[in-house]
Design a protein around this motif. Sequence first.
Motif, PDB file in Angstrom:
ATOM      1  N   GLN A   1     -11.214 -20.786  -1.517  1.00 23.62           N
ATOM      2  CA  GLN A   1     -12.589 -21.542  -1.540  1.00 23.62           C
ATOM      3  C   GLN A   1     -13.901 -20.813  -1.555  1.00 23.62           C
ATOM      4  O   GLN A   1     -14.929 -21.355  -1.835  1.00 23.62           O
ATOM      5  N   LEU A   2     -13.669 -19.668  -1.837  1.00 22.24           N
ATOM      6  CA  LEU A   2     -14.961 -18.590  -2.258  1.00 22.24           C
ATOM      7  C   LEU A   2     -14.684 -18.046  -3.429  1.00 22.24           C
ATOM      8  O   LEU A   2     -13.587 -17.375  -3.825  1.00 22.24           O
ATOM      9  N   GLN A   3     -15.325 -18.150  -4.543  1.00 18.81           N
ATOM     10  CA  GLN A   3     -15.347 -17.791  -5.910  1.00 18.81           C
ATOM     11  C   GLN A   3     -16.440 -16.847  -6.337  1.00 18.81           C
ATOM     12  O   GLN A   3     -17.590 -17.256  -6.296  1.00 18.81           O
ATOM     13  N   ALA A   4     -16.140 -15.759  -6.328  1.00 17.10           N
ATOM     14  CA  ALA A   4     -16.985 -14.648  -6.680  1.00 17.10           C
ATOM     15  C   ALA A   4     -17.005 -14.194  -8.256  1.00 17.10           C
ATOM     16  O   ALA A   4     -16.269 -14.367  -8.915  1.00 17.10           O
ATOM     17  N   SER A   5     -18.381 -13.874  -8.752  1.00 18.13           N
ATOM     18  CA  SER A   5     -18.389 -13.807 -10.144  1.00 18.13           C
ATOM     19  C   SER A   5     -19.675 -12.808 -10.490  1.00 18.13           C
ATOM     20  O   SER A   5     -20.508 -12.629  -9.470  1.00 18.13           O
ATOM     21  N   GLY A   6     -19.784 -12.486 -11.508  1.00 20.81           N
ATOM     22  CA  GLY A   6     -21.024 -11.507 -11.953  1.00 20.81           C
ATOM     23  C   GLY A   6     -20.792 -10.124 -12.075  1.00 20.81           C
ATOM     24  O   GLY A   6     -21.621  -9.368 -12.414  1.00 20.81           O
ATOM     25  N   GLY A   7     -19.681  -9.747 -11.750  1.00 23.21           N
ATOM     26  CA  GLY A   7     -19.319  -8.220 -12.061  1.00 23.21           C
ATOM     27  C   GLY A   7     -19.191  -7.911 -13.432  1.00 23.21           C
ATOM     28  O   GLY A   7     -19.162  -8.689 -14.229  1.00 23.21           O
ATOM     29  N   GLY A   8     -19.093  -6.466 -13.594  1.00 22.41           N
ATOM     30  CA  GLY A   8     -19.076  -6.087 -14.975  1.00 22.41           C
ATOM     31  C   GLY A   8     -19.329  -4.578 -15.124  1.00 22.41           C
ATOM     32  O   GLY A   8     -19.089  -3.900 -14.037  1.00 22.41           O
ATOM     33  N   LEU A   9     -19.468  -4.189 -16.343  1.00 23.54           N
ATOM     34  CA  LEU A   9     -19.772  -2.658 -16.501  1.00 23.54           C
ATOM     35  C   LEU A   9     -21.146  -2.362 -16.861  1.00 23.54           C
ATOM     36  O   LEU A   9     -21.691  -3.389 -17.764  1.00 23.54           O
ATOM     37  N   VAL A  10     -21.897  -1.413 -16.230  1.00 19.72           N
ATOM     38  CA  VAL A  10     -23.162  -1.373 -16.277  1.00 19.72           C
ATOM     39  C   VAL A  10     -23.584   0.260 -16.315  1.00 19.72           C
ATOM     40  O   VAL A  10     -22.678   0.989 -15.656  1.00 19.72           O
ATOM     41  N   GLN A  11     -24.878   0.563 -16.935  1.00 20.78           N
ATOM     42  CA  GLN A  11     -24.838   2.168 -16.961  1.00 20.78           C
ATOM     43  C   GLN A  11     -25.526   2.465 -15.507  1.00 20.78           C
ATOM     44  O   GLN A  11     -26.424   1.498 -14.858  1.00 20.78           O
ATOM     45  N   ALA A  12     -25.505   3.612 -15.014  1.00 22.15           N
ATOM     46  CA  ALA A  12     -26.269   4.155 -14.135  1.00 22.15           C
ATOM     47  C   ALA A  12     -27.711   3.799 -14.193  1.00 22.15           C
ATOM     48  O   ALA A  12     -28.202   3.980 -15.269  1.00 22.15           O
ATOM     49  N   GLY A  13     -28.452   3.097 -13.120  1.00 18.34           N
ATOM     50  CA  GLY A  13     -29.889   2.764 -13.253  1.00 18.34           C
ATOM     51  C   GLY A  13     -29.963   1.281 -13.444  1.00 18.34           C
ATOM     52  O   GLY A  13     -31.093   0.774 -13.336  1.00 18.34           O
ATOM     53  N   GLY A  14     -28.955   0.634 -13.971  1.00 18.39           N
ATOM     54  CA  GLY A  14     -28.955  -0.698 -14.259  1.00 18.39           C
ATOM     55  C   GLY A  14     -28.782  -1.580 -13.120  1.00 18.39           C
ATOM     56  O   GLY A  14     -28.867  -1.293 -11.990  1.00 18.39           O
ATOM     57  N   SER A  15     -28.650  -2.913 -13.575  1.00 19.37           N
ATOM     58  CA  SER A  15     -28.832  -3.920 -12.577  1.00 19.37           C
ATOM     59  C   SER A  15     -27.724  -4.990 -13.013  1.00 19.37           C
ATOM     60  O   SER A  15     -27.368  -5.278 -13.902  1.00 19.37           O
TER      61      SER A  15
END
Length: 125
Positions: free
Chosen positions: A1-15
Amino acid sequence: QLQASGGGLVQAGGSLRLSCALSGRTFSNYAMGWFRQAPGKEREFVAAISWSGTITYYGDSVKGRFTISRDNAKNTVYLRMNSLKPEDTAVYYCAAARTDWSSLAPRDSTGYSYWGQGTQVTVSS
């Protein structure tokens, strides 16, 4: 019942902003938390927020860089991650605890009843 999203690859210093939606239950009854686990390491507490959103608590390694928030109308908790570092690379899990904030030890994963499936965050140097 918990669905997480929004992860990914980002450069250091990013958001990045992670989201976690709870379905099938009354979201405002739950304190919410975020944990993370890197390969070969134990699960680590990241942040937690009370049911009302008025109380937040952070792990030492993310304090000042990450912000937890929630929107009870959308049944969603968020984790805004700024100034990301390679050591933030991990699978991030959201969790729900049906308890008063005063009874919750936010860092203790055993206090959370429900867990999402995790979302991968990778920070490149």
